[in-house]
Scaffold this active site. Structure first.
Site, PDB file in Angstrom:
ATOM      1  N   HIS A  81      -3.873  -5.477  -0.060  1.00  0.00           N
ATOM      2  CA  HIS A  81      -3.513  -6.040   1.246  1.00  0.00           C
ATOM      3  C   HIS A  81      -3.597  -7.558   1.238  1.00  0.00           C
ATOM      4  O   HIS A  81      -4.658  -8.135   1.515  1.00  0.00           O
ATOM      5  CB  HIS A  81      -4.427  -5.464   2.333  1.00  0.00           C
ATOM      6  CG  HIS A  81      -4.097  -4.064   2.703  1.00  0.00           C
ATOM      7  ND1 HIS A  81      -3.268  -3.738   3.757  1.00  0.00           N
ATOM      8  CD2 HIS A  81      -4.455  -2.888   2.135  1.00  0.00           C
ATOM      9  CE1 HIS A  81      -3.142  -2.420   3.833  1.00  0.00           C
ATOM     10  NE2 HIS A  81      -3.846  -1.886   2.858  1.00  0.00           N
ATOM     11  N   CYS A 127       0.827  -1.208   0.000  1.00  0.00           N
ATOM     12  CA  CYS A 127       0.000   0.000   0.000  1.00  0.00           C
ATOM     13  C   CYS A 127       0.865   1.263   0.000  1.00  0.00           C
ATOM     14  O   CYS A 127       1.507   1.561  -0.999  1.00  0.00           O
ATOM     15  CB  CYS A 127      -0.978  -0.040   1.173  1.00  0.00           C
ATOM     16  SG  CYS A 127      -2.408   1.031   0.927  1.00  0.00           S
ATOM     17  N   GLU A 170      -2.594  -9.637   3.347  1.00  0.00           N
ATOM     18  CA  GLU A 170      -2.849 -10.200   4.675  1.00  0.00           C
ATOM     19  C   GLU A 170      -4.331 -10.233   5.014  1.00  0.00           C
ATOM     20  O   GLU A 170      -4.752 -10.948   5.932  1.00  0.00           O
ATOM     21  CB  GLU A 170      -2.095  -9.403   5.742  1.00  0.00           C
ATOM     22  CG  GLU A 170      -2.764  -8.129   6.212  1.00  0.00           C
ATOM     23  CD  GLU A 170      -2.785  -7.019   5.171  1.00  0.00           C
ATOM     24  OE1 GLU A 170      -3.580  -6.062   5.315  1.00  0.00           O
ATOM     25  OE2 GLU A 170      -1.999  -7.091   4.208  1.00  0.00           O
TER      26      GLU A 170
END
Length: 379
Positions: free
Chosen positions: A354, A271, A356
Site C-alpha cells: 500500500h 493489493c 498510500e
C-alpha cells in the site's frame, strides 16, 4: 482495560483452541477469520479498512485505544472488521484529535471485542497453525455452541467479499488529506487526469493520493462492465484493494482481461487489484499461512528497498506468471513473494503493498507518480 463492571468473553478458534478474556465494545458473538496486525500505530485505519472485511483482527502491539478515534483517520465510513482482539484497551484516551473513545465507538457500530487476552500466545499459535476461522463471544453463549457454528462456517478461500464492500453506485472523489505534505503535492494541472477507480474495497487514503497527484476520480462498483468504465472516457483505470479471495472476484477478473486488451490504456492495481491483474493473464494465487499485515515489510529488487505497509492473505504465485507478458519488479524481502509486477508491452503495473499508507514515510509514493506519468505520455 479499567472498568467497573467486567464481563467475561472468550475467543474460540476453529481448531478448538480457547482463549479467555474480558468483553469490550458491542456485546454479542462475531465469527470470522482470525488474523494479526503487527503495526504499532494506526489501529483506526486498520479497523475501517475494507480489506479487513470478514475478519477478527488481533493487534500485536499490547496497548490499544490510547489516542481514541476521530473522523479524519477512517478509511471508510464505519468499521469493517467483524471483531477486535487486544491485550489492553485504554478507556481514557488522550489526544487533541480525539472525538470518542475506542470502546464507545465500537459499541456504537456494533463491533464485538475481547481484551485482557494473551495476544502473544494467540499470534504464536497462528504463526504455527496458520490463520483460521474463529469467534469472539461475550454474550453468554457456550463454547460448545460456538465451536459448532465455527465448523459450519466457510473458509476464506473462495469467498468474494469485494461484492459485499463495494459501492452500490458510481460517485466522484475530489478531496485530499488535510496534511500539509499531501496538499503540497497537488499537481497544478489546468486539466486533471480522468481516472476510473474500480472499487473492490477502496481506501479513502488511496483516493486522496490519486487526487493529490492530479487525478479527477470516478469510483465505480466492482461488477462494472468495460462499457461502463469506458463511458467515463478514462485516461487511466485504477483497480483497488479489497477483501477475500482474489480468484473469486470473477467479474473483476473479466474486466481486467478486457482492460488489458485495450493495449494503450494505463492501468494501476494495488493489493487485490494487483492480484486480479496477475490472474487475468493466466497467473494464480495461493493463501499465505498467516498473511502479511503490518507497517514494516521490506520490498524491492536490485539493491533498492521500500519499507511498505501490507494487508493481504493471498499472493500471486511467481511461477504461474507468464514471463513473456510481465516482469516481477519487486519482491517481499521477508519471504520472496511477489510484491509488484509490470507488463512488458502495456502501460500496466500492480503492487501488492500500500504506497498510500506511507510507513517509509514516502518510500513508495512514486508509484502514483508513475501512474500519472503513463497517462501524461498518452495525452
Amino acid at each position: 482495560m479499567r472498568t467497573s463492571s467486567k464481563q467475561n468473553a472468550f475467543l474460540m478458534l476453529a481448531d478448538g483452541t480457547l482463549f479467555e478474556g474480558i468483553a469490550f465494545g458491542h456485546i454479542g458473538t462475531a465469527l470470522g477469520e482470525v488474523v494479526f496486525n503487527t503495526g504499532m500505530t494506526g489501529y483506526q485505519e486498520v479497523l475501517t479498512d475494507p480489506s479487513y472485511s470478514g475478519q477478527l483482527v488481533s493487534f500485536t502491539y499490547p496497548e490499544l485505544g490510547n489516542t481514541g478515534v476521530n473522523p479524519e483517520d477512517q478509511e471508510a465510513a464505519s468499521p469493517q472488521v467483524k471483531g477486535v482482539i487486544a491485550r489492553c484497551v485504554s478507556d481514557t484516551p488522550s489526544s487533541w484529535r480525539c472525538k470518542d473513545s475506542l470502546q464507545d465507538w465500537l459499541r456504537f457500530h456494533d463491533v464485538v471485542g475481547i481484551c485482557d487476552l494473551d495476544t502473544r500466545a494467540l499470534v504464536k499459535h497462528l504463526r504455527e497453525a496458520g490463520a483460521m476461522n474463529g469467534a469472539i463471544s461475550n454474550d453468554g453463549s457456550s463454547s460448545k455452541e460456538i465451536l459448532q457454528l465455527l465448523r459450519a462456517a466457510p473458509p476464506m478461500e473462495g469467498l468474494n467479499l469485494a461484492q459485499k464492500v463495494t459501492t452500490k453506485s458510481s460517485y466522484k472523489w475530489n478531496s485530499v488529506c488535510n496534511i500539509e505534505f499531501d496538499r503540497r503535492l497537488i499537481m497544478e494541472k489546468t486539466e486533471p487526469y480522468q481516472v476510473v477507480a474500480v472499487d473492490f474495497g477502496i481506501k479513502r487514503s488511496i483516493l486522496e493520493r490519486l487526487v493529490a497527484h492530479g487525478c479527477a476520480v470516478t469510483v465505480v462498483p466492482a461488477n462494472s462492465a468495460l462499457k461502463e468504465v469506458l463511458r467515463e472516457k478514462p485516461e487511466g483505470v485504477f483497480l483497488s484493494n479489497g477483501p477475500g479471495d482474489p480468484a473469486a472476484v470473477t467479474q473483476g477478473i473479466s474486466l481486467a482481461k478486457e482492460l488489458i486488451q485495450q493495449s494503450n490504456l494505463p492501468v494501476f492495481g494495488i493489493c487485490l487489484g494487483h492480484q486480479i491483474l496477475g490472474i487475468a493473464i493466466g497467473g494464480s494465487t495461493f493463501k499465505l499461512p498467516y498473511g502479511h499485515r503490518g507497517l514494516n515489510h521490506p520490498c524491492g529488487t536490485s539493491g533498492r528497498v521500500e519499507i511498505t505497509s501490507q494487508n493481504h492473505g493471498f499472493a500471486l504465485d511467481a511461477d504461474s506468471l507468464p514471463k513473456s507478458l510481465v516482469s516481477i519488479t519487486h519482491l517481499n524481502l521477508n519471504d520472496r513473494t511477489v510484491a509488484a509486477i509490470a507488463f512488458r508491452d502495456r502501460p500496466i503495473f500492480g503492487v501488492q503493498y500500500h504506497p498510500e499508507a506511507s510507513p517509509g514515510p514516502h518510500d513508495a509514493d512514486h508509484h502514483f507518480s508513475r501512474f500519472v506519468a503513463l497517462m501524461a505520455e498518452r495525452r
